[in-house]
Structure formats: C-alpha cells, structure tokens
Design an enzyme around this catalytic site. Structure first.
Site, PDB file in Angstrom:
ATOM      1  N   TYR A  80      46.386  43.657  36.014  1.00  0.00           N
ATOM      2  CA  TYR A  80      45.996  45.080  36.056  1.00  0.00           C
ATOM      3  C   TYR A  80      44.469  45.164  36.189  1.00  0.00           C
ATOM      4  O   TYR A  80      43.952  45.889  37.039  1.00  0.00           O
ATOM      5  CB  TYR A  80      46.471  45.820  34.794  1.00  0.00           C
ATOM      6  CG  TYR A  80      46.153  47.311  34.852  1.00  0.00           C
ATOM      7  CD1 TYR A  80      46.892  48.165  35.666  1.00  0.00           C
ATOM      8  CD2 TYR A  80      45.095  47.846  34.116  1.00  0.00           C
ATOM      9  CE1 TYR A  80      46.589  49.529  35.737  1.00  0.00           C
ATOM     10  CE2 TYR A  80      44.792  49.209  34.183  1.00  0.00           C
ATOM     11  CZ  TYR A  80      45.539  50.035  34.992  1.00  0.00           C
ATOM     12  OH  TYR A  80      45.228  51.383  35.070  1.00  0.00           O
ATOM     13  N   VAL A 126      54.509  53.386  48.294  1.00  0.00           N
ATOM     14  CA  VAL A 126      53.270  52.845  48.895  1.00  0.00           C
ATOM     15  C   VAL A 126      53.389  51.361  49.228  1.00  0.00           C
ATOM     16  O   VAL A 126      52.554  50.835  49.964  1.00  0.00           O
ATOM     17  CB  VAL A 126      52.021  53.080  48.004  1.00  0.00           C
ATOM     18  CG1 VAL A 126      51.725  54.553  47.839  1.00  0.00           C
ATOM     19  CG2 VAL A 126      52.128  52.372  46.660  1.00  0.00           C
ATOM     20  N   ALA A 144      42.460  42.916  37.355  1.00  0.00           N
ATOM     21  CA  ALA A 144      42.047  42.404  38.671  1.00  0.00           C
ATOM     22  C   ALA A 144      42.306  43.435  39.765  1.00  0.00           C
ATOM     23  O   ALA A 144      41.491  43.614  40.679  1.00  0.00           O
ATOM     24  CB  ALA A 144      42.789  41.109  38.983  1.00  0.00           C
ATOM     25  N   SER A 145      43.453  44.139  39.671  1.00  0.00           N
ATOM     26  CA  SER A 145      43.759  45.134  40.718  1.00  0.00           C
ATOM     27  C   SER A 145      42.735  46.269  40.686  1.00  0.00           C
ATOM     28  O   SER A 145      42.315  46.767  41.737  1.00  0.00           O
ATOM     29  CB  SER A 145      45.184  45.686  40.545  1.00  0.00           C
ATOM     30  OG  SER A 145      45.299  46.507  39.385  1.00  0.00           O
ATOM     31  N   LYS A 146      42.303  46.668  39.488  1.00  0.00           N
ATOM     32  CA  LYS A 146      41.339  47.772  39.387  1.00  0.00           C
ATOM     33  C   LYS A 146      39.930  47.295  39.755  1.00  0.00           C
ATOM     34  O   LYS A 146      39.153  48.054  40.352  1.00  0.00           O
ATOM     35  CB  LYS A 146      41.375  48.380  37.981  1.00  0.00           C
ATOM     36  CG  LYS A 146      42.678  49.121  37.687  1.00  0.00           C
ATOM     37  CD  LYS A 146      42.919  50.283  38.661  1.00  0.00           C
ATOM     38  CE  LYS A 146      44.125  51.134  38.297  1.00  0.00           C
ATOM     39  NZ  LYS A 146      44.356  52.239  39.242  1.00  0.00           N
ATOM     40  N   SER A 201      39.713  52.307  37.054  1.00  0.00           N
ATOM     41  CA  SER A 201      39.882  52.325  35.589  1.00  0.00           C
ATOM     42  C   SER A 201      38.735  51.585  34.924  1.00  0.00           C
ATOM     43  O   SER A 201      38.168  50.653  35.518  1.00  0.00           O
ATOM     44  CB  SER A 201      41.203  51.627  35.224  1.00  0.00           C
ATOM     45  OG  SER A 201      41.300  51.460  33.826  1.00  0.00           O
TER      46      SER A 201
HETATM   47  N1  NAP Z   1      46.758  56.776  31.859  1.00  0.00           N
HETATM   48  C1  NAP Z   1      45.649  56.069  31.649  1.00  0.00           C
HETATM   49  O1  NAP Z   1      45.235  55.817  30.503  1.00  0.00           O
HETATM   50  C2  NAP Z   1      44.836  55.592  32.830  1.00  0.00           C
HETATM   51  C3  NAP Z   1      43.551  55.096  32.583  1.00  0.00           C
HETATM   52  C4  NAP Z   1      42.781  54.650  33.652  1.00  0.00           C
HETATM   53  C5  NAP Z   1      43.300  54.701  34.930  1.00  0.00           C
HETATM   54  N2  NAP Z   1      44.556  55.179  35.143  1.00  0.00           N
HETATM   55  C6  NAP Z   1      45.076  55.201  36.506  1.00  0.00           C
HETATM   56  O2  NAP Z   1      45.408  56.527  36.841  1.00  0.00           O
HETATM   57  C7  NAP Z   1      46.383  56.517  37.860  1.00  0.00           C
HETATM   58  C8  NAP Z   1      47.497  57.498  37.497  1.00  0.00           C
HETATM   59  O3  NAP Z   1      48.195  56.996  36.380  1.00  0.00           O
HETATM   60  P1  NAP Z   1      48.856  57.924  35.274  1.00  0.00           P
HETATM   61  O4  NAP Z   1      48.255  57.533  33.991  1.00  0.00           O
HETATM   62  O5  NAP Z   1      48.813  59.337  35.706  1.00  0.00           O
HETATM   63  O6  NAP Z   1      50.343  57.329  35.268  1.00  0.00           O
HETATM   64  P2  NAP Z   1      51.735  57.874  35.785  1.00  0.00           P
HETATM   65  O7  NAP Z   1      52.043  59.202  35.218  1.00  0.00           O
HETATM   66  O8  NAP Z   1      52.679  56.747  35.534  1.00  0.00           O
HETATM   67  O9  NAP Z   1      51.521  58.078  37.364  1.00  0.00           O
HETATM   68  C9  NAP Z   1      51.567  57.018  38.268  1.00  0.00           C
HETATM   69  C10 NAP Z   1      51.810  57.597  39.642  1.00  0.00           C
HETATM   70  O10 NAP Z   1      51.833  56.507  40.574  1.00  0.00           O
HETATM   71  C11 NAP Z   1      52.990  56.677  41.383  1.00  0.00           C
HETATM   72  N3  NAP Z   1      53.501  55.398  41.875  1.00  0.00           N
HETATM   73  C12 NAP Z   1      53.778  54.288  41.165  1.00  0.00           C
HETATM   74  N4  NAP Z   1      54.318  53.347  41.968  1.00  0.00           N
HETATM   75  C13 NAP Z   1      54.377  53.892  43.221  1.00  0.00           C
HETATM   76  C14 NAP Z   1      54.855  53.426  44.469  1.00  0.00           C
HETATM   77  N5  NAP Z   1      55.377  52.201  44.624  1.00  0.00           N
HETATM   78  N6  NAP Z   1      54.766  54.252  45.534  1.00  0.00           N
HETATM   79  C15 NAP Z   1      54.250  55.502  45.401  1.00  0.00           C
HETATM   80  N7  NAP Z   1      53.774  55.997  44.244  1.00  0.00           N
HETATM   81  C16 NAP Z   1      53.847  55.193  43.163  1.00  0.00           C
HETATM   82  C17 NAP Z   1      54.011  57.338  40.472  1.00  0.00           C
HETATM   83  O11 NAP Z   1      55.006  57.990  41.247  1.00  0.00           O
HETATM   84  P3  NAP Z   1      56.526  57.498  41.426  1.00  0.00           P
HETATM   85  O12 NAP Z   1      56.928  56.750  40.200  1.00  0.00           O
HETATM   86  O13 NAP Z   1      57.281  58.785  41.645  1.00  0.00           O
HETATM   87  O14 NAP Z   1      56.506  56.658  42.649  1.00  0.00           O
HETATM   88  C18 NAP Z   1      53.123  58.338  39.745  1.00  0.00           C
HETATM   89  O15 NAP Z   1      52.979  59.508  40.527  1.00  0.00           O
HETATM   90  C19 NAP Z   1      46.848  55.069  37.996  1.00  0.00           C
HETATM   91  O16 NAP Z   1      46.213  54.475  39.105  1.00  0.00           O
HETATM   92  C20 NAP Z   1      46.352  54.428  36.711  1.00  0.00           C
HETATM   93  O17 NAP Z   1      46.136  53.035  36.863  1.00  0.00           O
HETATM   94  C21 NAP Z   1      45.341  55.637  34.115  1.00  0.00           C
END
Ligand code: NAP
Length: 244
Positions: free
Chosen positions: A151, A60, A153-155, A138
């Site tokens: 982090y 992305v 700030a981005s959210k 988030s």
């Molecule tokens: N886990 C939590 O506690 C939590 C809480 C609140 C919000 N969130 C949000 O939920 C979302 C999903 O996170 P998750 O917890 O499921 O973590 P995750 O398993 O690490 O998933 C992150 C996803 O983002 C993709 N990604 C990262 N960098 C990228 C890039 N440069 N280009 C394209 N894709 C990219 C990764 O794919 P690749 O590495 O294959 O590119 C992966 O599919 C995130 O936005 C996170 O901030 C998570």
C-alpha cells in the site's frame, strides 16, 4: 476555481471520499461522470446528484477498456475540465503476510489504474491547453511502512507519478494536484481507530479547496504537513522500530 470546472470525471466515485467529491462537484454546478465497479452504488449516487451525476460502471484493472470509455465519457460530457482519480484499495495485511494477490491488486488499482486514466486525461488536456488532474495519494506513501509494504509503495509511486505529470504538463496550462489525506472515516477504515481521523465530507471539502487554489500538493487535513515533515526525517534505524 483557478480553472472553471463544469465537466468532471471521478474514478472511484461509489463510496467514501470519491462519493463526497462527486456530490459536491455536482452541487457546485458541474456535470460529473462517476466511475467505479458497483453499479448499484453509482445509481444511488446519480439519484442524489440532481441530474448532474452520470454512472459509468468500470473496473480500473480492465486497462484495455479505459481508452474507449474515456472517449465515450468525454463525448457524453461535451468536453472535460477535471479528472479526479480516487480509486484505491487497502486490504488487511498481517504482520508476516506476503500475499502477491493482495499486493498485485493494490498496485493495479492504486497505481496502474491511475496511470491508465491520468495518461488519457494528460494527453487530452495537453492538446486542449487546459485542465486539472487531481490524484488522491496518502500520507502512507511518504515512508515505507512495515504494516502494509505495498500500500505504501503504491501511494509513493502515485505521488512520484503525479509530480512527474505536473512537471510535464504545467507548461501547457494543465494543473496536476496531489492530495495526501491522513485517516478518513470511510468503508476503507471501518473498525480502525486512527489519529486525527476526519469525516469523508470534510476530506472532500479540503481536496476541492486544494483544486480551487491550484495547489501543487496538499495534506488533508493540514496538520499532516508538520507531522509528516517529522516522520519523513526519522532516521531509518529508529523508524524500523515503530509501526507508524
Ligand atoms: N480512508 C482513508 O483513511 C484514506 C487515507 C488516505 C488516502 N485514502 C485514499 O482515498 C481514496 C478513497 O478511499 P476511501 O477511503 O474513500 O475508500 P472507499 O470508500 O473504500 O472507496 C474506494 C473507491 O475505490 C473504488 N475502487 C476500488 N477498486 C476499484 C476497481 N478495481 N475499479 C474501480 N474502482 C475501484 C471503489 O469502488 P468500487 O468498489 O465500487 O469499485 C470506491 O469507490 C483511496 O485511493 C485511498 O487509498 C484513504
């Protein structure tokens, strides 16, 4: 669903919440374009998707590639009903670390990538007079947290951008849903012990329920709504003494 979803794009589909969302949308009968960098993980997802998940490897932060890829995916799907932006990174940041490379990556993936993809979907859905955009923000974006300033700030930026897009697009019949998960068990939180942690499978179910209800904004799970109401109202002079 408030709008019938048969063709979807999931950006950030290769693991965690995005992978669960992709498989659940496919199980509900949608055809899903799965985007992320790791082609092998997307191929594995396509294997599990019963012929309804198509992998599109993409970084992305390659912003210039997004418009042509968006057009190609929409043509392949034969149209578009839902764009889900899930991609995100949260590198470890030490208490006294000020790392521009890490901060830049968080802004580029969590916010600028979202703008690149959601702008494209917004223009498409405005012209179509229908469609759903969902962004995964988030609880971390509700306050400026000392543990990982960029982090949060981005959210916060993503939450504000999604609200603005909702205010711009609702008059055209386009729904923009903001979801704010608390801690979810995914590779992002591996090894962390966090309160009210839920499995990625449950987070995906709740996110899809918000989309189906046409929610404006939803905490995942709901318990974070009252918790964040309290946290948002802690005065700054007290909040800075905490690390929540
Ligand atoms: N886990 C939590 O506690 C939590 C809480 C609140 C919000 N969130 C949000 O939920 C979302 C999903 O996170 P998750 O917890 O499921 O973590 P995750 O398993 O690490 O998933 C992150 C996803 O983002 C993709 N990604 C990262 N960098 C990228 C890039 N440069 N280009 C394209 N894709 C990219 C990764 O794919 P690749 O590495 O294959 O590119 C992966 O599919 C995130 O936005 C996170 O901030 C998570």
């Amino acid at each position: 669903m408030s709008q019938r979803i048969t063709r979807a794009i999931v950006v950030g589909a290769s693991s965690g919440i995005g992978a669960q969302l992709t498989l659940k949308l496919a199980a509900q009968g949608a055809t899903v374009a799965a985007l992320a960098r790791r082609a092998d993980a997307l191929d594995a997802l396509a294997q599990q998707g019963g012929g309804r998940v198509a992998p599109y490897p993409h970084d992305v932060t390659d912003f210039d590639a997004a418009p042509a890829l968006f057009d190609r995916v929409v043509a392949d799907l034969g149209g578009l009903d839902l764009l889900l932006y899930v991609a995100g990174v949260m590198p470890d940041v030490a208490e006294s670390e000020y790392s521009f490379p890490k901060d830049r990556q968080m802004i580029e993936v969590n916010l600028l990538g979202a703008v690149a993809w959601i702008n494209l979907a917004g223009a498409h859905f405005e012209a179509q007079r229908s469609g759903v955009i969902c962004g995964v923000s988030s609880v971390a974006g509700d306050r400026g947290r000392r543990g990982n300033p960029v982090y949060t700030a981005s959210k916060a930026g993503l939450t504000a951008y999604l609200e603005a897009m909702r205010n711009r697009l609702s008059r055209y019949g386009v729904s923009v849903v903001t979801v704010k998960p608390g801690p979810v068990e995914t590779p992002m939180t591996e090894g962390l012990s966090l309160p009210f942690m839920i499995p990625a499978d449950r987070a995906a179910d709740e996110i899809l329920a918000h989309i189906q209800r046409g929610s404006v904004s939803g905490y995942v799970p709901w318990i974070w709504r009252p918790i964040m109401m309290i946290i948002r109202n802690i005065p700054s002079f007290l909040f800075r003494r905490t690390n929540i």
